[in-house]
Write an enzyme that holds these catalytic residues in place. Structure first.
Site, short mmCIF file in Angstrom:
data_model
loop_
_atom_site.label_atom_id
_atom_site.label_comp_id
_atom_site.label_asym_id
_atom_site.label_seq_id
_atom_site.Cartn_x
_atom_site.Cartn_y
_atom_site.Cartn_z
N HIS A 118 40.50 12.84 13.27
CA HIS A 118 41.32 11.96 14.09
C HIS A 118 40.67 10.60 14.33
CE1 HIS A 118 44.86 11.16 16.20
NE2 HIS A 118 44.87 12.12 17.11
N THR B 268 42.35 24.61 0.18
CA THR B 268 41.79 25.94 0.39
C THR B 268 42.93 26.92 0.60
OG1 THR B 268 40.27 27.28 1.74
CG2 THR B 268 41.50 25.55 2.89
#
Length: 424
Positions: free
Chosen positions: A397, A340
């Site tokens: 994560h 992006t």
């Protein structure tokens, strides 16, 4: 014989669509393949052409209505038959049911021509021409009765001769809106905006986001781009931008560290915490494209098999068709990693939200020249003007540790700063 127009199915997993805009009103003449209405689905926004020529006799759903696929949304009568504006079935012979279709691809070669009088064109074609500074009156139409279609405009934009079509009129900035003209009541979200809101909130709930920001010396890339840009466009049909370099470097890093290209999925009773890792043998690169009405992520499939020039052509093609509502549902799903461009409007870097079910997303920051400390092979320092750019990796994560994210970014950085791939 009247013809019923039904809501098309824009992909196997799509079961409904929202009618966002009617481009014709009851009583209007309609040519075959002329844009009739616009729809929005979970996958794409699209402009739907009329399946037949005639007169729009009836509209059965208002703008904003969510309609199941294969439901009749309009009726087209024969030319000269008049219009039935009421929401009741057309009298006379039983209507023939014809599905509305996706925009038709035309094979006619692009031409440059001056068209006298009023120019017949769709609103979307006029908007695309305006965005690219092209006079629509100088594009030869291939639609019914010489109508200029969006396909005609898109071809004109992509042709090297497009410069000859540029408007000679000075571009006037859009006027600032008057605050007093803004709505006083809450405005409902569009279908696309509502989907974006739901998915962004869902992604934040699902994935514990972690970010790693790297500053990369893009001087070598900037010089290579300047060196090859004149030859690249006539050879490959698209301008040489920075994005293909970034995409190719991301693909190279993903090949080295496939965990960043992986995703988590349910494992039932077998996996710890009910999750399992899904490794992807292909790299399907999502490219986020900002639209006037929202955001869409078309996909470069099997990016690991593509040449640099192929990646450049595909990025340009997908972005252009995303803005003109020409993408198919299959072109906006199945990505495994997303890029992006957070720096498109001057930002240093962005901290993006992961595009589920992916596990990572890379935001591209603004490219700027700045003084930088350079250390030579003997350890001597000096200050030089370099083209520097921030890149921010956002990752889940649960799956990707900081070390994995760091290794990926170091490889990405190494590819860009020591570029040795073929460009032309």
């Amino acid at each position: 014989m009247p013809t019923e127009v039904i809501m098309p199915q824009m992909g196997e997993s799509i079961f409904e669509g929202t009618i966002t805009k009617w481009l014709k009103k009851p009583g209007d003449a309609v040519q075959k393949d002329e844009p009739l209405f616009e729809i929005s689905t979970d996958k794409v926004d699209a402009e739907i052409p009329s399946p037949v020529a005639g007169v729009l006799a009836e509209i059965r759903f208002d703008e904003g209505a969510v309609v199941e696929v294969n439901t009749v949304v309009a009726v087209i009568g024969e030319a000269g038959a008049g219009a039935n504006k009421a929401a009741s079935p057309v009298q006379g012979p039983a209507p023939q049911q014809v599905a509305a279709q996706q925009p038709v691809q035309r094979a006619a070669p692009p031409q440059v021509a001056q068209v006298a009088g009023r120019i017949r064109s769709s609103p979307l074609a006029r908007r695309i021409a305006k965005e690219h500074g092209i006079e629509i009156s100088r594009i030869a139409g291939t639609g019914s009765e010489g109508r200029v279609t969006k396909d005609d405009v898109l071809r004109a934009v992509s042709e090297p001769a497009a410069a000859a079509l540029k408007s000679t009129t000075a571009q006037v900035p859009e006027p600032l809106p008057e605050l007093s003209s803004l709505p006083t009541e809450p405005v409902p979200l569009t279908r696309m905006r509502a989907i974006i809101a739901e998915r962004m909130a869902e992604s934040v709930r699902i994935s514990p986001h972690v970010y790693s920001v790297y500053k990369i010396d893009m001087t070598r890339i900037a010089r290579l781009r300047e060196q090859h840009r004149a030859a690249f466009e006539p050879r490959h049909g698209v301008k040489l931008t920075y994005m293909p370099f970034i995409a190719a470097a991301a693909v190279a890093a993903l090949r080295r560290f496939p965990i960043v290209n992986a995703s988590l999925e349910s494992a039932g009773e077998k996996g710890s915490a009910g999750l399992a890792i899904r490794y992807h043998r292909e790299i399907n690169l999502g490219i986020a494209v900002a639209l006037d009405w929202g955001l869409i992520v078309p996909v470069i499939r099997n990016a690991e098999r593509r040449s640099f020039a192929d990646i450049a052509r595909t990025i340009a093609d997908l972005a252009l068709r995303a803005r003109s509502k020409k993408l198919s549902p299959d072109e906006v799903g199945g990505s495994t990693f997303t890029l992006t461009n957070a720096g498109a409007f001057g930002g240093e870097y962005g901290m993006p939200i992961i595009n589920q079910p992916e596990s990572a997303i890379l935001a591209v920051g603004g490219l700027r020249k700045e003084p930088t400390v350079i250390t030579d092979a003997e350890g001597n320092d000096s200050i030089a003007i370099r083209s520097m750019q921030y890149f921010c990796l956002g990752f889940d994560h649960r799956l990707i540790d900081g070390a994995d994210g760091g290794k990926f970014m170091l490889e990405f950085k190494k590819v860009l700063e020591n570029w040795n791939q073929e460009i032309l």
